[in-house]
Structure formats: structure tokens, C-alpha cells
Design a protein around this motif. Structure first.
Motif, PDB file in Angstrom:
ATOM      1  N   LEU A 148      55.953  17.916  -0.679  1.00  0.00           N
ATOM      2  CA  LEU A 148      56.385  17.388   0.533  1.00  0.00           C
ATOM      3  C   LEU A 148      54.748  17.565   1.032  1.00  0.00           C
ATOM      4  O   LEU A 148      54.578  16.752   2.551  1.00  0.00           O
ATOM      5  N   LEU A 149      54.256  18.941   1.437  1.00  0.00           N
ATOM      6  CA  LEU A 149      52.798  18.789   2.074  1.00  0.00           C
ATOM      7  C   LEU A 149      52.439  17.549   2.167  1.00  0.00           C
ATOM      8  O   LEU A 149      51.108  17.351   2.685  1.00  0.00           O
ATOM      9  N   SER A 150      51.935  17.491  -0.121  1.00  0.00           N
ATOM     10  CA  SER A 150      50.870  16.814  -0.206  1.00  0.00           C
ATOM     11  C   SER A 150      51.068  15.460   0.710  1.00  0.00           C
ATOM     12  O   SER A 150      50.300  14.782   0.554  1.00  0.00           O
ATOM     13  N   GLY A 169      39.327  20.335  -3.962  1.00  0.00           N
ATOM     14  CA  GLY A 169      40.476  21.092  -4.605  1.00  0.00           C
ATOM     15  C   GLY A 169      41.056  22.688  -4.135  1.00  0.00           C
ATOM     16  O   GLY A 169      41.403  23.296  -3.618  1.00  0.00           O
ATOM     17  N   PHE A 170      39.140  23.319  -4.431  1.00  0.00           N
ATOM     18  CA  PHE A 170      39.292  24.815  -4.066  1.00  0.00           C
ATOM     19  C   PHE A 170      39.515  24.513  -2.542  1.00  0.00           C
ATOM     20  O   PHE A 170      39.956  25.718  -1.952  1.00  0.00           O
ATOM     21  N   VAL A 171      38.665  24.258  -1.621  1.00  0.00           N
ATOM     22  CA  VAL A 171      38.873  24.125  -0.253  1.00  0.00           C
ATOM     23  C   VAL A 171      40.105  24.012   0.387  1.00  0.00           C
ATOM     24  O   VAL A 171      40.733  24.764   1.467  1.00  0.00           O
ATOM     25  N   LEU A 172      40.430  22.857  -0.303  1.00  0.00           N
ATOM     26  CA  LEU A 172      42.000  21.959   0.059  1.00  0.00           C
ATOM     27  C   LEU A 172      43.034  22.900  -0.299  1.00  0.00           C
ATOM     28  O   LEU A 172      43.938  23.812   0.767  1.00  0.00           O
ATOM     29  N   SER A 211      45.594  25.915   2.074  1.00  0.00           N
ATOM     30  CA  SER A 211      47.255  26.072   2.605  1.00  0.00           C
ATOM     31  C   SER A 211      47.087  27.123   2.837  1.00  0.00           C
ATOM     32  O   SER A 211      48.126  27.723   3.014  1.00  0.00           O
ATOM     33  N   LEU A 212      46.319  28.196   1.913  1.00  0.00           N
ATOM     34  CA  LEU A 212      47.343  29.970   1.778  1.00  0.00           C
ATOM     35  C   LEU A 212      46.481  30.584   3.087  1.00  0.00           C
ATOM     36  O   LEU A 212      47.937  31.412   3.746  1.00  0.00           O
ATOM     37  N   SER A 265      41.756  33.950  -1.297  1.00  0.00           N
ATOM     38  CA  SER A 265      42.453  33.894   0.583  1.00  0.00           C
ATOM     39  C   SER A 265      43.511  34.699   1.012  1.00  0.00           C
ATOM     40  O   SER A 265      44.210  35.311   1.361  1.00  0.00           O
ATOM     41  N   SER A 266      43.332  36.172  -0.003  1.00  0.00           N
ATOM     42  CA  SER A 266      43.669  38.104   0.361  1.00  0.00           C
ATOM     43  C   SER A 266      43.191  38.284   1.903  1.00  0.00           C
ATOM     44  O   SER A 266      43.003  39.259   2.233  1.00  0.00           O
TER      45      SER A 266
END
Length: 604
Positions: free
Chosen positions: A23-25, A242-245, A249-250, A330-331
Motif C-alpha cells: 500500500l505504501l508503494s 532502491g537502497f536510499v528508498l 522507509s525504515l 537503518s539500525s
């Protein structure tokens, strides 16, 4: 309502989270389309550069068989304004030897007989000797492109010299050669008019031209393609979308405390990470497929000669590595605005390592195995090595490329110097994917969340973690904090009569095992004490004393009624709610398991 547990609950949570990602995509269509179709723009850009290079090579005769070259006529003396860099007012040329009448007549003929453009008198300046010309050039730089020096030796001999600046100049991608643009036209004009003057025939024919050597067509051993030169950088930039997106998101879920809310609702970490991995894996599969198909559509040898599955698998595994790397990073990121900065930094490091790796570093006999292993942990380095193998396999005309059956065959003739094959790169990319993914899960557990809660550094070594007997046991504070011992919780008799009666009632129900159907939640001796900590910084040590926030809370929460906690600042209201919802760990209280079961049964 029956409480769902185990694998059915994991599947239910995974399905819900997967639909959430879908849904977010769908809502963020621009970012999703950029992720899937950005490869088209990169491939199209490389194609345009390739066509521009082909157009520039049309004028070159290196690839053409020329048995009898045609002569090209020499150009006349050009106006001084045609020079790339000139200062006004300028002169077409200057000359020395004006004390001789015969030399003056020769110069006048040069000006009048310049093919296509007679030179006006105000565009020529005369001097007595070469020394005066040199002095004028020194004081007036860039005012004239060249000079003629005449010397009348006798009635039949007149010598001359040509003086120009031999340095080439470049402007807007064009190069100016002073030898052919200024020196040769001055030399031809001087020789022509001297010869006409000495033989006494002003109409004497004088032609001059250039002719190159006859040559066969030069066959190129290596095809220089813009994809070979810029492809690795463009493919790395394509993967960065894709990496940055994913990283954004995380980080956004952490920044909005959505991840913490999921934990409070009992969402498994396995369901969370698996939902992201499967969804990003689908996007990665589609984007890698489009990249290879677009490359084949534009007829690049890199995609046509190499096996489809060999190229596709390289891009797919590399992007899966970037997914796991995004999970790990992202951690350490708590704000979505930092995702772009981190993505640019990773791209910059990857670009630098690609530049270093063009010389074969470190996959050669001059470098140790440990250096090659450490270097290969960074996914862009292994990806760059794989691209280099595929590029080398198609750079020579007639080369068949790398087929799937020969993916484990070394492309070099000497097996002693061969350290990489496509099969080894695949194996290494699979290994580094699991390496970064395991690190992502580990750091996600030990790095404190927004409320400072985390697991111990060696939580995975405890048997209770794998058996689930301790549940989701967590601690508080940063990784570098050393906790002091927690003092025993002392029971205090409430001063308020209503509170004392509620405590007595709950204790009696707990001892008798009475279950009141009108009670939704029953709390047994809930206690929370923040232990004293010792934070070790770079230059100082900070100690804090233990703090007793909640001191043994016994109470019932009625069903189908509005419930609220009232009290002054510091009474422990927020701490109580945080402990009941699982945000903070509980110090004491033997009824907390009962609450969690009832809460989860109401949520699910």
C-alpha cells in the motif's frame, strides 16, 4: 475469541505487513516507478553517448581503406579575430624589414593577393627588425597570431622567417593548432609573393596542398564502448535508488515510532524483517529484469553476448546485498532525512573503490587473501569485479561473452593468476547478503530504540532466547552503559484508604484464584525501578543513582469502561502505561503475564 499463536500468528502478521508495504508503494507511485524504471534512463543515456561517439568517428579515416588520398587545399591567412583567444585591436600579422622597398612591395602583394579576403592595411603592422617585433609581442600579448621576418641579402636572394606561438589552445571542446591555422598560411603567402617578385611575373601560378599517406583500414583489437567506460558507475547509481528508498522507509518508521507501536502490539521481528525482505526482493527482481531487457533492447554487446542469466543474476544478487546493507545501516539511523546523506556517502565510497579496482586491486597475486576477503565484504567492490569480467569478455570483436555453462571458467589463460570467476562472485554475494542481514538483525536488537530499550550484547548466546522462556527480555540504556544492581523492591502500604482497599481486593482474588468476568485487566504488584548506571564517555564518567518510579501497583481495570490514571508529576503514570504496553521492561510484579495475554487477545 481464540488467541492465535505460533506460526499462524506469524503468517497473519507477515501478511498484514506485506500488504502495508504494498500500500505504501502504491501511494508513493513516483518513488516506486523511479525504482523500477530508472534503469531505462541510464541505459538510454549510455546509448546517446555511444551514438555521439560514433558520429564523431565518421570524420576519421582510421577505419577506411585509402589507396589514393585526395589533396586538401591550404587555407588563406585568417583574420586575427578567428583566433580562440585574442585581444582587440588585433592584427592579422606583423612583419619586420620595412627599411627595404622590395620587401614592402612583397608584403603589399601578400595583403592584396590573400585568397578570398584581401587584408586591409590597418590589420598589418610593420617593424624595422625582429628585435622590435619581439619587444612588441612582449608588451602586446595576444594582439597578433604571427609574424614574418624578411631580409634582403642581394638582388636575387630574399630570405624570410615565420614566427608563431606553437602552443595549442582549446575552447568549448575544440582544439586550435597554430601550425596549420597561422604558420602554414603565412609561409605559403611569403614564398608565393617572393617567387613572383623575383621572376617578375605577378600572375605566376602557385598552389599548395596537404595529402595524407595511403593506408589500409586499421582493425581495432578492442572496442571502446561508453558502457565499458561508464557502465559500472551508472549501474551503481541505478542501484542506489532502491537502497536510499529502502533506508528512508525504515528510518521513517523509526522516526514516527511506528516500529515501536508494532512491538507494543506484539508483532514478531521475524514477520517485520521478512515482510520487508520479500517486498523489496520483488521490486529488486523486477528492476533487475528491466535493466537487462533494456540493455538488450538498445543492442549493447554487454547484454547480448553474455548469457542473460549470468548478467541478470549478478544485478539481482548485488541489489539483494544492498537491501541487507540498508537493513543494517537503518539500525544506526533515527531520522529519514539522514537516509539520502548515507546513500550518497555509500555511492561515493563505491565510486572511489571502483576507480581503485580498475587496476586489478586486490584480485591479483601481489595482494594477500585476507586483503581480498576484507575488500569483498563491501558489495559494490564484488559487483564491480563481476562487471569487469563481463566487460572484458565482450570488449574484443568476435568474443562470445560468458555463457552460463562457462561461468566457473577463468577468462585468463594463466590459471595461476586467476582469482575470480563469475561463479565465485555469485557465491560471495550470497554469503555477504546473509552476513549483512544477520548483522542487521543483531544491531536492531542491541541498539536502544526511541525509549532506550534494548537487548543484551550477547542475547543470542542465552538458551532462554532460543527456547522463548524469557519472552522478549530487554534492558535499558546505551550499549556503553554499565548498570548497577537493582535494589529489592520494598512493599509500601498505601496511605489512601481507597487504594488500600483495591490492593487488598486484588490480592485476595489472586490468592483465591477468583476470575471476575467484569475485569478486563488485573495488575499484580507492578513495580518499576530504573537502576543506577555508569556511562563511560571519552573524557568523563557519569553515574546516576537508582530511581523507584512505580512501587508495587495492585489494581483491577473494569471491562467496557473508560479508565484513566490521575496524579501529580512524577507519580509514575507514564511509566505504568509504558510498562503495561511493553514499551519499558518491568522490574517486579507477578501478574504481568496475565495482562499481556488479555491484551493480545483483545488486539488480535
Amino acid at each position: 475469541m481464540t488467541l492465535i499463536e505460533g506460526m499462524p500468528l506469524l503468517y497473519q502478521q507477515f501478511t498484514a505487513l506485506f500488504k502495508k508495504n504494498l500500500l505504501l508503494s502504491w501511494r508513493n507511485k513516483s518513488a516506486t516507478c523511479l525504482h523500477l524504471f530508472s534503469s531505462f534512463f541510464f541505459i538510454f543515456l549510455i546509448f546517446c553517448i555511444q551514438e555521439a561517439m560514433k558520429a564523431s568517428d565518421v570524420s576519421s579515416s582510421a577505419d577506411v581503406n585509402i589507396p589514393d588520398p585526395k589533396a586538401s587545399a591550404s587555407s588563406p591567412i585568417p583574420p586575427c579575430e578567428d583566433k580562440f583567444y585574442v585581444k582587440l585591436p588585433c592584427y592579422d600579422f606583423v612583419w619586420s624589414g620595412n627599411q627595404s622597398r622590395r620587401v614592402s612591395d612583397i608584403v603589399s602583394a601578400i595583403m592584396a593577393n590573400n585568397p578570398g579576403r584581401p587584408i586591409p592595411t590597418n590589420k598589418v603592422k610593420s617593424f624595422k627588425g625582429p628585435e622590435e617585433v619581439d619587444a612588441w609581442f612582449t608588451s602586446h600579448p595576444l594582439h597578433a597570431p604571427g609574424a614574418l621576418h624578411f631580409t634582403e641579402r642581394n638582388a636575387t636572394v630574399i630570405s624570410y622567417g615565420v614566427q608563431t606561438n606553437s602552443s595549442s589552445a582549446t575552447k568549448r571542446g575544440r582544439t586550435e593548432d597554430p601550425t596549420f591555422k597561422f604558420l602554414v598560411p603565412l609561409q605559403i603567402a611569403a614564398e608565393r609573393e617572393i617567387a613572383r617578385f623575383l621572376i617578375g611575373d605577378p600572375k605566376f601560378g602557385w598552389s599548395f596542398g596537404f595529402k595524407e599517406f595511403a593506408q589500409p583500414a586499421v582493425a581495432k583489437d578492442v572496442t571502446i564502448s561508453p558502457l565499458n567506460l561508464m557502465g559500472p558507475v551508472f549501474f551503481l547509481a541505478f542501484s542506489m535508488f532502491g537502497f536510499v528508498l529502502q533506508l528512508g522507509s525504515l528510518a521513517n518508521e523509526k522516526e514516527l515510532k511506528l516500529r515501536q507501536a508494532m512491538t507494543v502490539m506484539g508483532v514478531y521481528d521475524t514477520a517485520y524483517w521478512l515482510s520487508w525482505l520479500i517486498w523489496e526482493g520483488i521490486l529488486t527482481f523486477v528492476s533487475s529484469l528491466f535493466l537487462v531487457l533494456f540493455g538488450m533492447m538498445f543492442q549493447f554487446d554487454f547484454f547480448l553476448k553474455n548469457s542473460f542469466f549470468v548478467v541478470f543474476l549478478l544485478f539481482l544478487l548485488f541489489q539483494f546485498n544492498m537491501i541487507s546493507l540498508a537493513f543494517m545501516l537503518s539500525s544506526f539511523i533515527s531520522k529519514s532525512s539522514s537516509a539520502t546523506t548515507v546513500g550518497f556517502l555509500v555511492f561515493l565510497i563505491g565510486f572511489i573503490t571502483q576507480t581503485v579496482a580498475t587496476s586489478g586491486f586486490p584480485y591479483s597475486s601481489t595482494h594477500s587473501l585476507s586483503r581480498r576477503v576484507i575488500w569483498s565484504f563491501f558489495p559494490p567492490n564484488t559487483f564491480s569485479a563481476g562487471l569487469q569480467l563481463l566487460i572484458e569478455a565482450t570488449s574484443v570483436p568476435g568474443s562470445p561473452g560468458i555463457s552460463w555453462s562457462k561461468r566457473d571458467v577463468c577468462s585468463k589463460m594463466d590459471d595461476a593468476t586467476c582469482f575470480l570467476t563469475m561463479n565465485k562472485i555469485y557465491i560471495w554475494l550470497v554469503g555477504t547478503f546473509f552476513f549483512w542481514f544477520v548483522l542487521a538483525v543483531y544491531f536492531d536488537n542491541i541498539i536502544p530504540n526511541a525509549c532506550g530499550v534494548r537487548k543484551t550484547i550477547f542475547y543470542f548466546l542465552k538458551p532462554s532466547y532460543w527456547t522463548g522462556k524469557e519472552g522478549n527480555r530487554v534492558e535499558e540504556g546505551s550499549i556503553c552503559s554499565c548498570f548497577g544492581s537493582v535494589p529489592p523492591v520494598e512493599h509500601l502500604t498505601p496511605d489512601d484508604q481507597d487504594v488500600l482497599e483495591e490492593e487488598t481486593l486484588v490480592k485476595k482474588q489472586a490468592m483465591d484464584g477468583t476470575v471476575d468476568p467484569n475485569i478486563a485487566v488485573q495488575i499484580h504488584g507492578l513495580a518499576k525501578m530504573y537502576p543506577g548506571t555508569t556511562k563511560l564517555g571519552c573524557c568523563k564518567c557519569t553515574k546516576t543513582s537508582p530511581f523507584h518510579a512505580v512501587k508495587g501497583l495492585w489494581m483491577n481495570i473494569a471491562k467496557d469502561q473508560l479508565f484513566c490514571l490521575l496524579g501529580p508529576n512524577g507519580a509514575g503514570k507514564t511509566t505504568t502505561i509504558s510498562c503495561l504496553t511493553g514499551i519499558n521492561p518491568v522490574t517486579g510484579g507477578d501478574g504481568k503475564d496475565l495482562f499481556y495475554k488479555k491484551l493480545l487477545s483483545k488486539l488480535f
